[in-house]
Scaffold this motif. Structure first.
Motif, short mmCIF file in Angstrom:
data_model
loop_
_atom_site.label_atom_id
_atom_site.label_comp_id
_atom_site.label_asym_id
_atom_site.label_seq_id
_atom_site.Cartn_x
_atom_site.Cartn_y
_atom_site.Cartn_z
N VAL A 91 0.84 -1.21 0.00
CA VAL A 91 0.00 0.00 0.00
C VAL A 91 0.87 1.25 0.00
O VAL A 91 0.63 2.20 -0.76
N LEU A 92 1.91 1.25 0.84
CA LEU A 92 2.81 2.41 0.91
C LEU A 92 3.51 2.63 -0.42
O LEU A 92 3.65 3.77 -0.88
N SER A 93 3.95 1.54 -1.06
CA SER A 93 4.63 1.66 -2.35
C SER A 93 3.73 2.31 -3.39
O SER A 93 4.16 3.19 -4.14
N VAL A 94 2.48 1.88 -3.45
CA VAL A 94 1.53 2.44 -4.41
C VAL A 94 1.27 3.91 -4.13
O VAL A 94 1.28 4.76 -5.04
N ILE A 95 1.07 4.25 -2.85
CA ILE A 95 0.81 5.64 -2.47
C ILE A 95 2.01 6.53 -2.81
O ILE A 95 1.85 7.62 -3.39
N LEU A 96 3.22 6.06 -2.47
CA LEU A 96 4.42 6.85 -2.75
C LEU A 96 4.62 7.03 -4.25
O LEU A 96 5.04 8.12 -4.70
N PHE A 97 4.32 5.99 -5.02
CA PHE A 97 4.48 6.09 -6.47
C PHE A 97 3.58 7.21 -7.02
O PHE A 97 4.05 8.07 -7.78
N PHE A 98 2.31 7.20 -6.65
CA PHE A 98 1.39 8.20 -7.19
C PHE A 98 1.67 9.60 -6.63
O PHE A 98 1.51 10.60 -7.35
N LEU A 99 2.12 9.68 -5.38
CA LEU A 99 2.49 10.99 -4.83
C LEU A 99 3.68 11.57 -5.57
O LEU A 99 3.68 12.75 -5.95
N ASN A 100 4.68 10.74 -5.82
CA ASN A 100 5.85 11.21 -6.56
C ASN A 100 5.51 11.55 -8.00
O ASN A 100 6.03 12.51 -8.58
N PHE A 101 4.60 10.77 -8.58
CA PHE A 101 4.19 11.02 -9.96
C PHE A 101 3.47 12.36 -10.09
O PHE A 101 3.72 13.13 -11.02
N THR A 102 2.56 12.63 -9.16
CA THR A 102 1.79 13.88 -9.24
C THR A 102 2.63 15.11 -8.94
O THR A 102 2.26 16.22 -9.31
N GLN A 103 3.79 14.91 -8.28
CA GLN A 103 4.64 16.05 -7.95
C GLN A 103 5.71 16.33 -9.00
O GLN A 103 6.51 17.25 -8.85
N LEU A 104 5.72 15.54 -10.08
CA LEU A 104 6.69 15.79 -11.14
C LEU A 104 6.37 17.10 -11.86
O LEU A 104 5.19 17.42 -12.09
N PRO A 105 7.39 17.88 -12.21
CA PRO A 105 7.15 19.10 -12.99
C PRO A 105 6.52 18.76 -14.34
O PRO A 105 6.69 17.65 -14.86
N GLU A 106 5.80 19.70 -14.90
CA GLU A 106 5.16 19.48 -16.20
C GLU A 106 6.23 19.20 -17.27
O GLU A 106 7.31 19.79 -17.27
N LEU A 247 1.64 9.92 9.69
CA LEU A 247 0.73 9.11 8.90
C LEU A 247 1.39 7.82 8.41
O LEU A 247 0.74 6.79 8.26
N VAL A 248 2.70 7.91 8.15
CA VAL A 248 3.43 6.72 7.71
C VAL A 248 3.83 5.85 8.90
O VAL A 248 3.66 4.63 8.89
N SER A 249 4.35 6.48 9.95
CA SER A 249 4.97 5.75 11.04
C SER A 249 3.97 5.01 11.93
O SER A 249 4.18 3.84 12.28
N ILE A 250 2.90 5.68 12.32
CA ILE A 250 1.97 5.10 13.29
C ILE A 250 1.36 3.79 12.80
O ILE A 250 1.36 2.80 13.54
N PRO A 251 0.83 3.71 11.56
CA PRO A 251 0.28 2.42 11.11
C PRO A 251 1.31 1.30 11.10
O PRO A 251 1.00 0.16 11.46
N PHE A 252 2.56 1.61 10.73
CA PHE A 252 3.59 0.57 10.68
C PHE A 252 3.95 0.09 12.09
O PHE A 252 4.20 -1.10 12.30
#
Length: 275
Positions: A91-106, A247-252
């Protein structure tokens, strides 16, 4: 000589495991700076990955000399069970992937260099994931377990200490990140380390933690090969970093302790099985 080293390690277990973490950290830092600063990015990453593999071999050598090596740690067993128990990493891998993707410059996506893409994809698994799991779970955790015992208390204490050392090792990232980001990485790496430790004790193989560790790292690093990276990083917002870290640390941490509660001490491979 090794008898004296064994005696010291198991007489001063927290000190010795901390020193091991520091020594490996310094080795990673020194070669990491040299390869990344003095080489082209692809060649530098190849050399850095090769150095991580060498350090992994050193960790395995120490496992053998300290009589905590177990070949079953490197067998492909309980893979399905491991991925089910490690669902939070996926789940974390998927979330991080999309977060990093959306933050890429145009217009930053590029046609990747195939060699660079290959090493960027492989590095999280055969480099960082392999080294850090063998070091933190295969060497440090097992040294602590051998000293602290396989009771519930001993298991929990060993997992907490090994995870804290694993988190502190990430201070090496100060060479390319700001202090606030590194402090955040240390905290959530400690939380992830606790769950990695619990997962390892449940499935008794390092292969799944290595793969899951690799997927988490790949979710962010893949963009180094398929997108142009900005020359400067935006300043970290303190409140946002604190919230994201929690948000990352507590669930883990919660899931890690849940898995640890279900670890049966008598099912853990004891030192009589070690080579």
């Amino acid at each position: 000589m090794w008898e004296k080293i064994n005696k010291f390690v198991h007489s001063h277990v927290v000190l010795s495991t901390s020193l091991l973490g520091i020594l490996f950290m310094l080795a990673i830092l020194a070669v990491g700076i040299l390869t990344m600063l003095n080489m082209q990015s692809t060649i530098g990453l190849i050399l850095f990955t090769a150095w991580q593999i060498v350090l992994t071999c050193v960790a395995v050598f120490l496992m053998r000399k300290l009589h905590i090596f177990d070949i079953s740690d490197f067998k492909f067993k309980n893979i399905g069970k491991g991925f089910l128990l490690g669902w939070l990493f996926i789940v974390l891998s998927v979330i991080l992937f999309f977060l990093n993707f959306t933050q890429l410059p145009e217009d930053s996506l590029i046609k990747p260099n195939l060699l660079n893409l290959l090493i960027v994809v492989l590095h999280p698994f055969i480099g960082t994931g392999l080294l850090e799991e063998v070091l933190a779970r295969g060497l440090i955790l097992k040294i602590l377990l051998k000293k602290m015992g396989y009771s519930k208390k001993g298991i929990i204490n060993a997992c907490i200490i090994s995870s804290a050392i694993f988190g502190i090792i990430h201070i090496v990232n100060i060479t390319h990140s700001d202090f606030l980001s590194v402090a955040s990485q240390i905290i959530y790496a400690t939380a992830l380390g606790l769950l990695f430790a619990a997962l390892y004790l449940r499935i008794k193989t390092l292969i799944v933690p290595i793969l899951l560790h690799g997927f988490v790292n790949l979710s962010g690093q893949i963009f180094n090969a398929i997108a142009l990276q900005p020359d400067t990083q935006p300043e970290s917002d303190i409140l946002a970093v604190i919230i994201n870290t929690l948000l990352v640390s507590i669930p883990f941490i919660i899931v890690g302790f849940i898995l640890l509660k279900k670890v049966k001490p008598d099912e853990i491979v004891t030192e009589k099985n070690f080579a």
